[in-house]
Design a protein around this motif. Structure first.
Motif, PDB file in Angstrom:
ATOM      1  N   MET A   1     -46.270 -18.353  83.974  1.00 51.77           N
ATOM      2  CA  MET A   1     -47.140 -17.367  84.586  1.00 51.77           C
ATOM      3  C   MET A   1     -46.343 -16.093  84.869  1.00 51.77           C
ATOM      4  N   GLU A   2     -46.913 -14.969  84.508  1.00 51.18           N
ATOM      5  CA  GLU A   2     -46.250 -13.685  84.723  1.00 51.18           C
ATOM      6  C   GLU A   2     -46.258 -13.331  86.206  1.00 51.18           C
ATOM      7  N   LYS A   3     -45.090 -12.912  86.691  1.00 51.47           N
ATOM      8  CA  LYS A   3     -44.994 -12.506  88.094  1.00 51.47           C
ATOM      9  C   LYS A   3     -45.634 -11.138  88.282  1.00 51.47           C
ATOM     10  N   PRO A   4     -46.292 -10.919  89.427  1.00 48.77           N
ATOM     11  CA  PRO A   4     -46.886  -9.603  89.692  1.00 48.77           C
ATOM     12  C   PRO A   4     -45.807  -8.525  89.822  1.00 48.77           C
ATOM     13  N   LEU A   5     -46.138  -7.321  89.387  1.00 46.54           N
ATOM     14  CA  LEU A   5     -45.224  -6.177  89.484  1.00 46.54           C
ATOM     15  C   LEU A   5     -45.469  -5.437  90.785  1.00 46.54           C
ATOM     16  N   LEU A   6     -44.427  -5.306  91.573  1.00 49.39           N
ATOM     17  CA  LEU A   6     -44.458  -4.530  92.805  1.00 49.39           C
ATOM     18  C   LEU A   6     -43.596  -3.292  92.578  1.00 49.39           C
ATOM     19  N   LEU A   7     -44.173  -2.131  92.805  1.00 47.31           N
ATOM     20  CA  LEU A   7     -43.477  -0.868  92.595  1.00 47.31           C
ATOM     21  C   LEU A   7     -43.229  -0.202  93.940  1.00 47.31           C
ATOM     22  N   ILE A   8     -41.970   0.104  94.222  1.00 49.18           N
ATOM     23  CA  ILE A   8     -41.603   0.820  95.443  1.00 49.18           C
ATOM     24  C   ILE A   8     -41.431   2.281  95.053  1.00 49.18           C
ATOM     25  N   GLU A  26     -33.302  -9.428  95.578  1.00 47.92           N
ATOM     26  CA  GLU A  26     -32.424 -10.446  96.165  1.00 47.92           C
ATOM     27  C   GLU A  26     -33.224 -11.576  96.814  1.00 47.92           C
ATOM     28  N   LEU A  27     -34.309 -11.236  97.483  1.00 45.99           N
ATOM     29  CA  LEU A  27     -34.999 -12.207  98.324  1.00 45.99           C
ATOM     30  C   LEU A  27     -36.305 -12.751  97.747  1.00 45.99           C
ATOM     31  N   ALA A  28     -36.857 -12.096  96.740  1.00 48.68           N
ATOM     32  CA  ALA A  28     -38.174 -12.525  96.252  1.00 48.68           C
ATOM     33  C   ALA A  28     -38.294 -12.475  94.737  1.00 48.68           C
ATOM     34  N   ASP A  29     -37.183 -12.573  94.037  1.00 46.51           N
ATOM     35  CA  ASP A  29     -37.219 -12.501  92.575  1.00 46.51           C
ATOM     36  C   ASP A  29     -38.041 -13.636  91.978  1.00 46.51           C
ATOM     37  N   ASP A  30     -38.144 -14.757  92.684  1.00 49.23           N
ATOM     38  CA  ASP A  30     -38.948 -15.876  92.212  1.00 49.23           C
ATOM     39  C   ASP A  30     -40.443 -15.617  92.382  1.00 49.23           C
ATOM     40  N   LEU A  31     -40.789 -14.670  93.224  1.00 49.16           N
ATOM     41  CA  LEU A  31     -42.168 -14.423  93.620  1.00 49.16           C
ATOM     42  C   LEU A  31     -42.804 -13.247  92.878  1.00 49.16           C
ATOM     43  N   LEU A  32     -42.015 -12.202  92.627  1.00 47.22           N
ATOM     44  CA  LEU A  32     -42.553 -10.990  92.021  1.00 47.22           C
ATOM     45  C   LEU A  32     -41.473 -10.223  91.285  1.00 47.22           C
ATOM     46  N   THR A  33     -41.926  -9.313  90.432  1.00 45.78           N
ATOM     47  CA  THR A  33     -41.015  -8.410  89.740  1.00 45.78           C
ATOM     48  C   THR A  33     -40.997  -7.109  90.529  1.00 45.78           C
ATOM     49  N   SER A  34     -39.835  -6.684  90.949  1.00 49.32           N
ATOM     50  CA  SER A  34     -39.697  -5.480  91.770  1.00 49.32           C
ATOM     51  C   SER A  34     -39.037  -4.368  90.976  1.00 49.32           C
ATOM     52  N   GLY A 138     -45.014 -12.670 104.412  1.00 56.44           N
ATOM     53  CA  GLY A 138     -46.475 -12.614 104.306  1.00 56.44           C
ATOM     54  C   GLY A 138     -46.959 -12.992 102.920  1.00 56.44           C
ATOM     55  N   ARG A 139     -46.278 -12.511 101.888  1.00 59.91           N
ATOM     56  CA  ARG A 139     -46.653 -12.863 100.506  1.00 59.91           C
ATOM     57  C   ARG A 139     -46.494 -14.354 100.274  1.00 59.91           C
ATOM     58  N   ARG A 140     -45.392 -14.913 100.758  1.00 55.77           N
ATOM     59  CA  ARG A 140     -45.156 -16.355 100.575  1.00 55.77           C
ATOM     60  C   ARG A 140     -46.219 -17.168 101.321  1.00 55.77           C
ATOM     61  N   ASP A 141     -46.539 -16.761 102.537  1.00 56.43           N
ATOM     62  CA  ASP A 141     -47.568 -17.470 103.316  1.00 56.43           C
ATOM     63  C   ASP A 141     -48.927 -17.414 102.608  1.00 56.43           C
ATOM     64  N   ALA A 142     -49.291 -16.244 102.101  1.00 58.19           N
ATOM     65  CA  ALA A 142     -50.572 -16.093 101.410  1.00 58.19           C
ATOM     66  C   ALA A 142     -50.617 -16.962 100.141  1.00 58.19           C
ATOM     67  N   LEU A 143     -49.519 -17.008  99.419  1.00 55.68           N
ATOM     68  CA  LEU A 143     -49.451 -17.815  98.207  1.00 55.68           C
ATOM     69  C   LEU A 143     -49.562 -19.306  98.542  1.00 55.68           C
ATOM     70  N   GLN A 144     -48.839 -19.707  99.575  1.00 52.00           N
ATOM     71  CA  GLN A 144     -48.873 -21.116  99.994  1.00 52.00           C
ATOM     72  C   GLN A 144     -50.287 -21.501 100.455  1.00 52.00           C
ATOM     73  N   TYR A 145     -50.936 -20.614 101.183  1.00 47.77           N
ATOM     74  CA  TYR A 145     -52.300 -20.866 101.662  1.00 47.77           C
ATOM     75  C   TYR A 145     -53.266 -20.982 100.479  1.00 47.77           C
ATOM     76  N   ALA A 146     -53.114 -20.093  99.500  1.00 48.26           N
ATOM     77  CA  ALA A 146     -54.003 -20.105  98.339  1.00 48.26           C
ATOM     78  C   ALA A 146     -53.816 -21.372  97.491  1.00 48.26           C
TER      79      ALA A 146
END
Length: 148
Positions: A1-8, A26-34, A138-146
């Motif tokens: 599954m493709e990770k969502p892209l987050l743009l700062i 460093e902290l969320a590379d498993d969760l999203l592409t930054s 918050g992203r991790r909690d939302a993902l876990q809840y979903a």
């Protein structure tokens, strides 16, 4: 599954957005592409931004300043603006893109000795860290809840 892209996004993409990108990678590379970008990117990542991130074990020395246009045709999930100018000047994005804004002072504008400038860079780094840690939680909690 493709990770969502987050743009700062910020104006120059030399300090604040680069530090935020460093934290997210460093902290969320498993969760999203930054990625980070600027509306008017600087020529290089600010050396003091590199230095203060290095102090906490995050290497952004290979990062480079990128223009927002590099991401216009990408599927962006979330945009986080880290300066007021970028928030106010951000071009219209598709309605499906989530947007968050956090205002941080520009450490590149710091005056004084290098030690005084480093204090400001550290303060901005630490403030960005707190926000990015809370955002990731918050992203991790939302993902876990979903998934439950």
């Amino acid at each position: 599954m493709e990770k969502p892209l987050l743009l700062i996004l910020c104006t120059g993409n030399s300090c604040r957005s680069q530090m935020a990108e460093g934290f997210l990678k460093e902290l969320a590379d498993d969760l999203l592409t930054s990625q980070s970008a600027g509306l008017n990117p600087s020529a290089q990542v600010h050396p003091l931004a590199i230095k203060v991130m290095e102090e906490i074990g995050i290497d952004i020395s290979h990062n480079y300043c990128k223009h927002l246009n590099l991401f216009i045709d990408k599927k962006i999930d979330t945009v986080i603006t880290v300066c007021d100018h970028a928030d106010q000047s951000c071009p219209a994005l598709p309605a499906v893109v989530k947007r968050h804004h956090f205002s941080f002072p520009d450490p590149a504008e710091a005056k004084g000795t290098e030690a005084e400038k480093l204090q400001i860079f550290r303060r901005v780094r630490d403030d960005i860290s707190k926000i990015m840690l809370a955002y990731i939680a918050g992203r991790r909690d939302a993902l876990q809840y979903a998934q439950s």
